[in-house]
Write an enzyme that holds these catalytic residues in place. Structure first.
Site: not given
Ligand code: NAD
Length: 266
Positions: A10, A99, A155, A159, A165
């Site tokens: 991701g 999130t 965002h 998203k 979050g």
């Molecule tokens: P994304 O969709 O690009 O990546 C998510 C990845 O998780 C994908 O590759 C997906 O295939 C994988 N995935 C889903 N289910 C899975 C499983 N069961 N096992 C293994 N992999 C699995 O999303 P992103 O932009 O990378 O964001 C991911 C999460 O992080 C979101 O919830 C986003 O809101 C959050 N986020 C949090 C922060 C923070 O600071 N806390 C910052 C940015 C993003």
């Protein structure tokens, strides 16, 4: 420290690979993604735009948790629940950045944290966690009878959850400043004839579009004056750096649920 990544294919997963490779004292333990991911079998460092590390992307969560000292999870709520249970079973430290977590999801994480140390935060950046402290202070000083609090976030168009979050994290800081429960005063997504604003409500609005990494403004609106506290993220690298810092901070830590406020010592 050996750090494993879930959601490795991701947007955040790829940033995290880059961050771990450039952090002294850290090693990649491996990376996994969904069993349906078209990237399975590819080198996780190459996926992140780095020279090959000899670590193919797999879907084997059990093997990853067994090999890692800490695992970083930026995936989706259902996946994070499963990973929290696995972390508790294996005693592996866990950093959760996902999130859109429900109260039930958070309860699963809390239960896992009784067995292994976990950092969970809706925003891993130094700036947002500092902003939350400022929001709490402002909300405490400017009471609900004279100041209305509204939180606006924007965002990128990919998203999937709203409000962000981070917006919830800031809402909780404002509610804590006023000594109230956010759930009791939260006002989300107004539409139509809503009636007048209720005293003490904390309002949320979400914008989506383009490639915006993350923008949050907390407005405290009074009669004749308005305060706006804003954070703008321009690079995802800030979240990756915070998450790796959290993983390293967990080394040798007792089981428990920690936040970035603990990690950053704010
Ligand atoms: P994304 O969709 O690009 O990546 C998510 C990845 O998780 C994908 O590759 C997906 O295939 C994988 N995935 C889903 N289910 C899975 C499983 N069961 N096992 C293994 N992999 C699995 O999303 P992103 O932009 O990378 O964001 C991911 C999460 O992080 C979101 O919830 C986003 O809101 C959050 N986020 C949090 C922060 C923070 O600071 N806390 C910052 C940015 C993003």
């Amino acid at each position: 420290m050996k750090i494993g990544l879930v959601g490795c294919a991701g947007r955040m997963g790829r940033m995290l690979v880059q961050e771990i490779l450039k952090t002294e004292g850290c090693e990649l333990a491996g990376g996994i993604d969904r069993a349906e991911s078209p990237c399975l079998g590819q080198d996780i460092a190459v996926l992140a735009g780095c020279p090959a590390a000899g670590l193919p992307l797999t879907a084997d969560a059990a093997a990853l948790f067994a090999a890692a000292d800490a695992v970083i999870d930026f995936t989706a709520p259902a996946a994070t629940r499963a990973h929290a249970k696995l972390a508790a079973e294996t005693g592996t430290a866990l950093v959760v950045g996902t999130t859109g977590l429900s109260d039930d999801d958070l309860a699963v994480i809390r239960a896992a944290a009784a067995k292994t140390p976990i950092v969970q935060s809706f925003n891993m950046s130094l700036g947002v966690n500092l902003l939350a402290a400022l929001v709490k202070q402002a909300a405490a000083a400017l009471g609900p009878d004279s100041f209305d609090i509204e939180i606006v976030e924007m965002h990128h168009k990919h998203k999937v959850d709203a409000p962000s979050g981070t917006a919830i994290l800031l809402g909780e800081a404002a509610a804590a400043g006023r000594g109230v429960d956010l759930a009791a005063v939260s006002q989300r997504g107004r539409d139509g004839i809503t009636g007048e604003r209720k005293t003490g409500d904390i309002g949320f609005a979400s914008l989506r579009g383009g490639d915006v990494v993350g923008e949050h403004t907390v407005t405290l609106a009074g009669a004749g004056e308005r305060i706006e506290l804003t954070h703008r993220a321009t690079q995802r690298a800030i979240f990756a750096a915070g998450a790796v810092r959290a993983a390293r901070w967990l080394e040798g830590r007792k089981p428990g649920l920690y936040t970035m406020v603990d990690v950053l010592g704010l």
